[in-house]
Scaffold this active site. Structure first.
Site: not given
Ligand SMILES: *Cc1c(COP(=O)(O)O)cnc(C)c1O
Length: 399
Positions: A140, A225, A254
């Protein structure tokens, strides 16, 4: 208004691209959130790890308030007096030479893909248009068209074609498969050090080191990532540090925004970052003074409160406690630091457990049908964690 009415408003006027747990949050502090009726919950999702520093951390809130008295947005047409300090801090925190600020995680991933493609042509000598990037099944990396072109999740991809070419998918946690997929046109390998959305899939020890070694040997960039795993979530500043497998590019997002605004970035050394020249990439909001003030404070909190060490210690306690809880349907507890998941038996409806947890005062969300991720803010106290664990135990005992 009450919970039911807020949910009805969302349903009536919102696109139905989410299926949230039926709970409305109207206030928050630290590791706790409160609904319109005043019921308090422990937040065990932390906005998918965007709230590592806890909700409304006083230092980050102060940085916002101070900056709101000065300037919030200039665009990159001009310099501002906050971005440089933020990027210096980010480079020192991560150990890289340069940073490129964006806003959302998906944009950071796009930025990394663009850097790698350009590096491939300008440094490695691949013909433009031929660049290949290897990614992992189950990944993802976000929701843009190019980013979903790496995905093999039907929900993320179905009927969104045509997809962006140039991606080669290999099984996750299999370094040999990466090596086999490399061609003369391969410019990068992109992976999550732990696959978060896939259900906190932790690869076997040695995988990240092997990926690093294969990339070096084949003159291919290693892109990690760390949008979900980064910023102390897994017990180290970044998850690659568990194996000393330093990537060439890190995608960050985030928790860089301290739970207050979307802030993302890539970091890399100059040899890679210098492929970007004036006009070749950008973002109106990237590096804005308000975001820079918030990002700086968010990093200060991670360092000064030693949130990596807290995540490590509390994570151990969490996994040990959950493994011991009576629960017939539980198959496995896995994770690192405070990024953990409980895997239930095949076909199990974890949604029902999430609703029962909500009733008991703990908010968590399933990923896929039978897995629940548990990721509280890293500032949660020992006492709060123990109280949450006893609530979780009372629910698990019924399943
Ligand atoms: C959340 C996430 C993203 C996307 O971030 P957005 O801010 O939602 O665009 C990318 N990669 C990983 C690993 C994530 O967890």
């Amino acid at each position: 208004m009450r919970t039911k009415e807020f949910i009805e408003l969302d349903e009536r006027y919102g696109a139905h691209n989410y299926h949230p747990l039926p709970v409305v949050i109207s206030r928050a502090k630290g590791a706790r959130v409160i609904d319109p009726e005043g019921k308090e919950y422990y937040d065990f999702l932390s906005a998918y790890s965007a709230v590592n520093q806890g909700h409304l951390h006083p230092r980050i809130v102060k940085a916002v308030k101070d900056q709101l008295k000065r300037v919030t947005l200039t665009s990159r047409a001009f310099h501002n007096d906050r971005m440089g300090d933020f990027l210096k801090k980010l480079c020192e925190f991560t150990g890289y030479e340069a940073a490129l600020p964006m806003n959302t995680g998906a944009e950071a991933v796009e930025t990394a893909l663009k850097a790698a493609r350009r590096w491939g042509v300008e440094v490695k000598g691949v013909k433009n248009g031929k660049q290949e990037i290897i990614c992992a099944e189950g990944n993802f990396h976000g929701r843009t068209i190019s980013v979903i072109s790496m995905s093999n999740d039907p929900d993320s991809t179905v009927n969104y074609g045509p997809y962006t070419p140039g991606f080669v998918k290999v099984p996750y946690a299999d370094a040999g498969a990466i090596e086999k997929a490399i061609t003369k046109d391969t410019v990068a390998v992109i992976i999550e050090p732990i696959q978060g959305e896939a259900g906190v899939v932790v690869p076997p020890e040695g995988y990240l080191r092997a990926v690093r070694e294969i990339c070096t040997r084949n003159k291919v960039l290693f892109i990690a990532d760390e949008i979900q795993t980064g910023f102390s979530r897994t017990g180290k500043r970044f998850a690659w540090q568990h194996e000393g497998a330093r990537p060439d590019i890190m995608c960050l997002g985030k928790a860089l925004g301290g739970g207050i605004m979307p802030i993302s970035a890539i970091v890399a050394d100059k040899a890679v970052m210098d492929v970007f020249t004036p006009g070749t990439h950008g973002s109106t909001f990237g590096g804005n003074p308000l975001a820079s003030a918030i990002g700086s404070a968010a990093l200060d909190v991670l360092v000064d409160e030693r949130l990596d060490e807290r995540a490590e210690a509390l994570g151990r306690e969490f996994r040990a406690a959950v493994e011991k809880m009576p629960c017939r349907a539980r198959r496995l507890v896995r994770g690192k630091g405070l990024l953990n998941a409980v895997v239930f038996e095949e076909g199990f409806e974890a949604w029902d457990v999430c609703v029962a947890l909500r009733d008991a005062g703990v908010l968590a969300k399933q990923t896929h049908g039978n897995i629940i991720r548990f990721a509280p803010p890293l500032t949660i106290t020992e006492k709060e964690l123990r109280e949450a664990l006893s609530r979780i135990a009372s629910v698990f005992a019924r399943y």
